[in-house]
Design an enzyme around this catalytic site. Structure first.
Site, PDB file in Angstrom:
ATOM      1  N   ASP A 516       0.684  -1.107  -0.273  1.00 61.55           N
ATOM      2  CA  ASP A 516       0.047   0.022  -0.019  1.00 61.55           C
ATOM      3  C   ASP A 516       0.853   1.324  -0.166  1.00 61.55           C
ATOM      4  O   ASP A 516       1.221   1.927  -0.783  1.00 61.55           O
ATOM      5  CB  ASP A 516      -1.043   0.011   1.161  1.00 61.55           C
ATOM      6  CG  ASP A 516      -1.905  -1.131   1.024  1.00 61.55           C
ATOM      7  OD1 ASP A 516      -1.604  -2.102   0.394  1.00 61.55           O
ATOM      8  OD2 ASP A 516      -3.125  -1.058   1.626  1.00 61.55           O
ATOM      9  N   GLU A 749      -3.125  -8.211  12.551  1.00 63.37           N
ATOM     10  CA  GLU A 749      -2.675  -7.696  11.497  1.00 63.37           C
ATOM     11  C   GLU A 749      -1.332  -7.542  11.279  1.00 63.37           C
ATOM     12  O   GLU A 749      -0.554  -7.934  10.505  1.00 63.37           O
ATOM     13  CB  GLU A 749      -3.810  -6.754  10.685  1.00 63.37           C
ATOM     14  CG  GLU A 749      -3.377  -6.321   9.288  1.00 63.37           C
ATOM     15  CD  GLU A 749      -4.186  -5.286   8.636  1.00 63.37           C
ATOM     16  OE1 GLU A 749      -4.780  -4.508   9.584  1.00 63.37           O
ATOM     17  OE2 GLU A 749      -4.547  -5.120   7.479  1.00 63.37           O
TER      18      GLU A 749
HETATM   19  C1  6A9 Z   1     -10.726  -1.832   2.913  1.00 65.93           C
HETATM   20  C2  6A9 Z   1     -12.440  -1.621   4.526  1.00 65.93           C
HETATM   21  C3  6A9 Z   1     -14.121  -3.075   7.386  1.00 65.93           C
HETATM   22  C4  6A9 Z   1      -4.287  -4.582   3.236  1.00 65.93           C
HETATM   23  O1  6A9 Z   1      -5.178  -8.561   3.785  1.00 65.93           O
HETATM   24  C5  6A9 Z   1      -5.740  -7.928   2.707  1.00 65.93           C
HETATM   25  C6  6A9 Z   1      -5.049  -6.852   2.435  1.00 65.93           C
HETATM   26  C7  6A9 Z   1      -3.485  -6.986   1.845  1.00 65.93           C
HETATM   27  O2  6A9 Z   1      -3.738  -7.781   0.712  1.00 65.93           O
HETATM   28  C8  6A9 Z   1      -2.792  -5.798   1.804  1.00 65.93           C
HETATM   29  O3  6A9 Z   1      -1.536  -6.066   1.447  1.00 65.93           O
HETATM   30  N1  6A9 Z   1      -4.989  -5.692   3.502  1.00 65.93           N
HETATM   31  C9  6A9 Z   1      -2.711  -5.026   2.831  1.00 65.93           C
HETATM   32  O4  6A9 Z   1      -1.994  -3.734   2.642  1.00 65.93           O
HETATM   33  C10 6A9 Z   1      -6.434  -5.402   4.181  1.00 65.93           C
HETATM   34  C11 6A9 Z   1      -7.141  -4.685   2.734  1.00 65.93           C
HETATM   35  C12 6A9 Z   1      -8.623  -4.035   3.055  1.00 65.93           C
HETATM   36  C13 6A9 Z   1      -9.005  -3.322   1.680  1.00 65.93           C
HETATM   37  C14 6A9 Z   1     -10.589  -3.073   1.748  1.00 65.93           C
HETATM   38  C15 6A9 Z   1     -12.029  -2.018   3.147  1.00 65.93           C
HETATM   39  C16 6A9 Z   1     -13.454  -2.483   4.982  1.00 65.93           C
HETATM   40  O5  6A9 Z   1     -13.277  -2.480   6.512  1.00 65.93           O
END
Ligand code: 6A9
Length: 783
Positions: A516, A749
């Protein structure tokens, strides 16, 4: 080039499936395999949810009334705001057994799931749910807390009507709660059995909206409460109800068994026997058996004895159980954004992908209960060791989501239930955006182990036919990156699609890299060279090369990939374009200045009156083409991919960077970005706090640790040092994740690099944080 005006939507190339036989259509995924995995706890976004791997399933689920500060709350969908002390699978084998403990204030629910293929059962077999409800305030017998209210529902997504067992339900005189009929499993029945006395009420609804079930039940309770002053469902039905909810109220502690049997219309259905088998003592003993088998399999798969203490082992067990127990099945259509245009109605500018199913693990049951492409490669590093068939099935589903261009959408939001969890602006997927092809991590490992005959004969033949079928898709995937994400120089790549026009971001984000807000060149343009993507391409080419060698007799051409591997693993070329000789660090390259900052400025709205201030980026120096001097996860990619020769001085420098406390090293794991970086812990916009700009993430720590392990085995001047750092990093990672789990009940996380390694962000996060188990087991991809 994506949309030609006037072209009907269904013919757009971007929403056209890749033209090749589907991987999931392979014989190995049919027959017994498919039937064996039909029912499961495949609704990870609810605390307990059951469905079949079919687009329109009969679904089951649990709600209960929780009490906090004297107020009542309906629990159903996993939500952070419920503030549960804990919930998660303590055991789960991904197939026919699971046990979960849920702690909600004073109430503890243990929910077990068991599947059985009894004689006479319909397709996919029968299943049982056992709920054991305890209240630690029992002895005070406070009236409101003394009685627990559980709600178990069945809902038919196909819309078939469901019948109530009988008009006045009473467990004591017989157990039939509900019955119905479906094309897939024939006639079915739901039975309840409990030794504890309870009161049962019900309500039936007719609705296609499965994501609104909480509101439906809550609303019905509220109406009845205001009319009758009672907390109970009204014992009423809609005409042809396809949703039936049963309220079971009993004094704590109590225990109940719910049995689902199908194929009850067949002559030899033996319903009574099967219900008996799935309730009472027979159920208890099968659950115990499941628990024993899980434990044996866990010990056998990870051999942790002599490696970690028993507390750590508990956490490892929970990591495995939750990753596998969190596997979901989703069906629906992604929304694909059309080329960004100046059109007014931005939100509507998308086309639907084809209706598709996805069987996948999920990063987080509460925050992100859906599939994420690059997360999945990490999940599979664990899952293949647990159940290779489940692993291949999941990878097959992901590869079948590929479109005609060789692109796979990054975040899979399939179906109304999944959609209900995502804010609108995050829904559309952009077809110009990739995501690290981490599935190659696991495939590469499988190929090498296949070559070394580490699998049984039948597993080997399945892996070979899987690779044979998947190969054309893997090639297309590689080509998608190779063409759309190419850099100017032939050995360089960059994540295309960064926003070069924004004035709000301190450093324009690179969401598709998975990292990100990790800082890149300050001014995105086509001169960029991204180190991580270059290394992912090496991995992909290397994997394709070794698959084509493995399938030699099947006439795949290995040469092209071999040349690519030679090019991308060439140490001299790598050093020419990415190495900073002074520091021995590898960096991205691009149009960059370090002199940027965010400043509050008066809003200048032309025409209207100015209102307030806004945070904008100021650039204090003309950017130049140069290395982008941020030390962090990206700069360690050549180390992670083991490109550096063991005798090189660069390896020594990498170890310096890793072990330096004022850069990456903490007692809890390695920071994502060095403390010395100009962007360390900086916000990106007013509303965007640092994410990959300091905190500790398990997926990258795992890959770095894996390389430390590798270099600790390779003879050379840095071998002993690599070994020392390896041991210390491993200890730190385990200790911190375990401590956090013990203190908070969750895997997290990310972990805070400052505040004593405290877990932060989404939780439970049993996606790649589960890699802690492989760290405990010292299990790394084979090289
Ligand atoms: C946002 C918000 C209730 C961010 O683990 C999943 C991803 C990874 O692939 C990525 O590398 N996470 C990491 O930087 C989480 C992504 C969430 C995005 C959606 C919506 C909803 O909240």
């Amino acid at each position: 080039h994506l949309v030609r005006s006037g072209e009907p939507v269904h013919r757009l190339r971007v929403v056209t499936p890749f033209d090749a036989p589907k991987v999931t259509d392979l014989p190995m995924f049919q027959g017994e395999h498919k039937e064996g995995l039909y029912w499961g706890t495949y609704r990870p976004h609810v605390y307990l949810g059951i469905r079949a791997r079919t687009p329109e399933s009969l679904i089951g689920g649990l709600m209960w009334i929780g009490v906090k500060d004297g107020k009542y709350f309906m629990r159903h969908v996993c939500q952070d705001s419920d503030e549960l002390g804990k919930y998660g699978w303590t055991e789960h084998n991904g197939r026919d057994y699971g046990r979960q403990v849920i702690v909600d204030q004073d109430i503890t629910l243990t929910t077990s799931f068991l599947k059985s293929f009894g004689e006479g059962s319909g397709y996919g077999g029968d299943w049982a749910v056992q709920i054991d409800a305890q209240n630690r305030r029992n002895e005070f017998d406070v009236e409101a807390l003394g009685v627990g209210h559980l709600f178990f529902y069945l809902a038919d997504e196909e819309g078939n009507g469901i019948n109530v067992g009988r008009e006045r339900l009473d467990v004591r005189d017989g157990s039939l709660l509900a019955s119905g009929s479906r094309k897939d499993v024939g006639d079915w029945e739901l039975h309840l059995s409990s030794k504890d006395s309870s009161v049962i009420h019900y309500a039936g609804f007719r609705t296609p909206h499965m994501h609104n079930l909480t509101d439906l039940v809550q609303g019905t309770l509220a109406v009845y409460a205001s009319r009758m002053g009672l907390l109970q469902l009204p014992d009423s039905l809609d005409h042809s109800s396809n949703v039936l909810v049963f309220q079971i109220s009993a004094k704590f502690p109590f225990k109940m068994d719910i049995a689902f049997v199908s194929g009850t219309d067949s002559e030899s259905s033996k319903v009574e026997d099967r219900v008996k088998n799935l309730t009472g003592e027979l159920l208890d003993s099968q659950l115990k058996q499941g628990q024993r088998e899980f434990e044996e399999k866990f010990q056998k798969s990870f051999s942790l004895t002599n490696k970690v203490d028993s507390q750590s082992m508990n956490v490892g067990r929970a990591a495995m159980a939750n990753l596998v127990g969190g596997i979901g099945y989703f069906y629906g259509q992604s929304k694909i954004a059309l080329a960004r245009s100046s059109s007014q109605n931005k939100g509507d500018n998308f086309v639907p992908y084809w209706p598709a199913e996805l069987y996948t693990a999920v990063p987080s049951r509460s925050f992100f209960p859906r599939g994420f492409l690059w997360d999945e490669g990490f999940h599979q590093l664990l899952i293949w060791r647990w159940d290779i068939h489940i692993c291949l099935d999941i990878i097959g589903h992901w590869l079948d989501l590929m479109n005609a261009d060789g692109w796979i959408p990054r975040e899979q939001i399939l179906g109304a239930e999944a959609l209900s969890k995502v804010p609108e602006e995050f829904v559309p997927q952009h077809p110009s955006n990739g995501n690290p092809p981490t599935l190659f991590l696991i495939l590469h490992d499988l190929v090498r182990r296949t070559k070394r005959n580490e699998f049984s004969a039948s597993e080997t033949s399945e892996i070979l036919s899987f690779l044979d079928r998947a190969f054309i898709r893997l090639e297309a995937w590689f080509q998608w990156f190779n063409t759309t994400q190419a850099g100017k120089d032939k050995s360089s790549f960059y994540w295309h699609g960064r926003d070069s026009t924004t004035t709000r971001e301190l450093n324009p984000k690179t969401l598709f890299s998975g990292l990100d807000d990790y800082p890149r060149a300050s001014h995105p343009n086509e001169d960029e060279r991204h180190l991580d993507l270059r290394c992912w391409m090496l991995l992909a080419a290397d994997c394709l090369h070794s698959i084509s060698k493995l399938l030699e007799d099947r006439k795949h051409d290995a040469k092209e990939y071999h040349m690519m591997v030679e090019l991308l693993s060439d140490f001299e070329i790598l050093n020419q374009i990415h190495l900073d000789k002074a520091s021995g660090a590898y960096y991205d390259y691009g149009n960059h200045t370090e002199k940027v900052r965010l400043r509050w400025q008066e809003r200048t709205t032309s025409g209207r009156e100015t209102s307030g201030r806004e945070l904008l980026r100021e650039v204090l120096e003309t950017p130049q083409l140069r290395l982008v001097p941020h030390v962090g996860y990206v700069s360690l990619f050549p180390f992670m991919m083991k490109i550096i020769p063991p005798e090189s001085w660069v390896l020594g420098k990498q170890l310096d960077l890793i072990s330096n406390r004022s850069m990456l090293w903490t007692n809890y794991g390695l920071r994502s970005l060095a403390k010395t970086s100009s962007i360390y812990m900086k916000r990106n916009t007013e509303h965007d706090p640092p994410y990959w700009r300091g905190p500790i993430w398990m997926n990258m720590n795992y890959l770095i640790l894996s390389s430390l392990h590798h270099y600790s085995q390779e003879e050379g001047p840095y071998q002993a040092r690599a070994s020392m750092i390896y041991k210390e990093l491993r200890q730190n990672l385990i200790k911190n994740v375990v401590n956090n789990y013990v203190q908070t009940g969750y895997l997290w996380e990310q972990y805070d690099q400052t505040k004593e390694g405290k877990g932060k962000g989404a939780h439970p996060f049993t996606g790649w944080t589960s890699l802690v188990l492989l760290i405990m087991a010292e299990a790394f991809p084979n090289h």
